[in-house]
Design a protein around this motif. Structure first.
Motif, PDB file in Angstrom:
ATOM      1  N   GLU A  74      10.015   3.820  -5.403  1.00  0.00           N
ATOM      2  CA  GLU A  74       9.308   3.867  -4.120  1.00  0.00           C
ATOM      3  C   GLU A  74       9.450   2.558  -3.346  1.00  0.00           C
ATOM      4  OE1 GLU A  74       8.512   6.501  -2.759  1.00  0.00           O
ATOM      5  OE2 GLU A  74       8.289   7.896  -4.432  1.00  0.00           O
ATOM      6  N   ASP A  75       9.569   1.443  -4.035  1.00  0.00           N
ATOM      7  CA  ASP A  75       9.816   0.170  -3.366  1.00  0.00           C
ATOM      8  C   ASP A  75      11.143   0.229  -2.611  1.00  0.00           C
ATOM      9  OD1 ASP A  75       9.390  -2.615  -2.698  1.00  0.00           O
ATOM     10  OD2 ASP A  75      10.810  -3.129  -4.287  1.00  0.00           O
ATOM     11  N   LYS A  76      12.144   0.800  -3.235  1.00  0.00           N
ATOM     12  CA  LYS A  76      13.456   0.902  -2.594  1.00  0.00           C
ATOM     13  C   LYS A  76      13.430   1.906  -1.439  1.00  0.00           C
ATOM     14  CE  LYS A  76      15.785  -0.977  -6.553  1.00  0.00           C
ATOM     15  NZ  LYS A  76      14.681  -1.886  -6.727  1.00  0.00           N
TER      16      LYS A  76
ATOM     17  N   ILE B 256       0.848  -1.205   0.000  1.00  0.00           N
ATOM     18  CA  ILE B 256       0.000   0.000   0.000  1.00  0.00           C
ATOM     19  C   ILE B 256       0.875   1.243   0.000  1.00  0.00           C
ATOM     20  CG2 ILE B 256      -1.627   1.371   1.371  1.00  0.00           C
ATOM     21  CD1 ILE B 256      -2.888  -1.347   2.256  1.00  0.00           C
ATOM     22  N   GLN B 257       1.893   1.247   0.828  1.00  0.00           N
ATOM     23  CA  GLN B 257       2.785   2.415   0.912  1.00  0.00           C
ATOM     24  C   GLN B 257       3.471   2.673  -0.425  1.00  0.00           C
ATOM     25  OE1 GLN B 257       2.886   4.208   3.815  1.00  0.00           O
ATOM     26  NE2 GLN B 257       4.123   5.701   2.771  1.00  0.00           N
TER      27      GLN B 257
ATOM     28  N   PHE C 297      13.955   0.641   2.362  1.00  0.00           N
ATOM     29  CA  PHE C 297      15.048   1.225   3.131  1.00  0.00           C
ATOM     30  C   PHE C 297      14.528   1.806   4.447  1.00  0.00           C
ATOM     31  CE2 PHE C 297      17.898   4.790   4.181  1.00  0.00           C
ATOM     32  CZ  PHE C 297      19.095   4.098   4.307  1.00  0.00           C
ATOM     33  N   ALA C 298      13.445   2.568   4.377  1.00  0.00           N
ATOM     34  CA  ALA C 298      12.875   3.186   5.579  1.00  0.00           C
ATOM     35  C   ALA C 298      12.394   2.119   6.568  1.00  0.00           C
ATOM     36  CB  ALA C 298      11.724   4.119   5.201  1.00  0.00           C
ATOM     37  N   GLU C 299      11.747   1.073   6.058  1.00  0.00           N
ATOM     38  CA  GLU C 299      11.262  -0.003   6.931  1.00  0.00           C
ATOM     39  C   GLU C 299      12.427  -0.731   7.594  1.00  0.00           C
ATOM     40  OE1 GLU C 299       7.505  -0.519   3.903  1.00  0.00           O
ATOM     41  OE2 GLU C 299       8.962  -2.153   4.041  1.00  0.00           O
ATOM     42  N   THR C 300      13.479  -0.952   6.850  1.00  0.00           N
ATOM     43  CA  THR C 300      14.657  -1.630   7.392  1.00  0.00           C
ATOM     44  C   THR C 300      15.365  -0.739   8.415  1.00  0.00           C
ATOM     45  OG1 THR C 300      14.911  -2.919   5.375  1.00  0.00           O
ATOM     46  CG2 THR C 300      16.847  -2.734   6.787  1.00  0.00           C
TER      47      THR C 300
ATOM     48  N   ARG D  96       2.606   6.005  -2.751  1.00  0.00           N
ATOM     49  CA  ARG D  96       3.702   6.941  -3.019  1.00  0.00           C
ATOM     50  C   ARG D  96       3.990   7.029  -4.523  1.00  0.00           C
ATOM     51  NH1 ARG D  96       7.213   8.472   1.266  1.00  0.00           N
ATOM     52  NH2 ARG D  96       8.896   8.476  -0.275  1.00  0.00           N
ATOM     53  N   ALA D  97       3.979   5.875  -5.211  1.00  0.00           N
ATOM     54  CA  ALA D  97       4.202   5.876  -6.664  1.00  0.00           C
ATOM     55  C   ALA D  97       3.052   6.588  -7.382  1.00  0.00           C
ATOM     56  CB  ALA D  97       4.362   4.454  -7.177  1.00  0.00           C
ATOM     57  N   TYR D  98       1.844   6.352  -6.938  1.00  0.00           N
ATOM     58  CA  TYR D  98       0.659   7.038  -7.479  1.00  0.00           C
ATOM     59  C   TYR D  98       0.818   8.556  -7.365  1.00  0.00           C
ATOM     60  CZ  TYR D  98      -4.011   9.105  -6.687  1.00  0.00           C
ATOM     61  OH  TYR D  98      -5.119   9.923  -6.679  1.00  0.00           O
TER      62      TYR D  98
END
Length: 163
Positions: A140-142, A45-46, A146-149, A50-52
């Motif tokens: 946005e996946d990266k 979803i995130q 990165f933020a989640e990690t 964000r990509a949208y």
């Protein structure tokens, strides 16, 4: 990340992805952890939202970014499980194909959305995305991963150093 709940108030976004958000297969991704404590569903979803937003801002195909972003990690297994349990190695290289197959099995997706899903792990997928919507999802996946990690690492450091 702060944008997670804003998607629920964005009617244009919801109009193009609601069929996915309410589908039991997509909802089942809540049982799999993606990075740290973030579930695969939350992560998708995130990335999607964000990509949208990025595509809307630049006049790119925001519908394909939103839908492809939601389905980019529809691999439906625990990638942290031992190889013996999940049956294969090299998750980073193989899951885009698995996600694309599952997306086609459960949803009506366009060729562009399929390509977004299949190529979101570039450079691991060798061939990069060929659309700006695909580039937005890949980026946005990266960013989200990165933020989640980093959040996970930050929690571990805080626990270790008593912060």
């Amino acid at each position: 990340m702060e944008m997670t709940q804003k998607y629920e108030e964005d009617r244009d976004y919801l109009d193009c992805v609601e069929d996915i958000l309410v589908h039991p297969v997509f909802c089942s991704m809540e049982q799999y952890i993606q990075h740290g404590k973030t579930t695969c569903r939350e992560h998708c979803i995130q990335v999607s939202y964000r990509a949208y937003l990025l595509c809307r801002k630049h006049g790119w195909d925001w519908r394909a970014a939103a839908r492809g972003g939601l389905l980019h990690d529809l691999f439906l297994y625990d990638w942290h499980a031992p190889v013996k349990e999940r049956g294969h190695r090299f998750h980073g290289f193989t899951h885009p194909g698995t996600a694309a197959e599952n997306a086609e099995k459960y949803f009506s997706i366009s060729p562009k959305e399929r390509q977004i899903i299949r190529r979101h792990m570039w450079p691991l997928t060798v061939v990069p995305p060929t659309s700006m919507a695909g580039m937005a999802v890949m980026w946005e996946d990266k960013v989200c991963g990165f933020a989640e990690t980093c959040t996970r690492i930050g929690r571990k450091c805080a626990a270790l150093f008593g912060a």
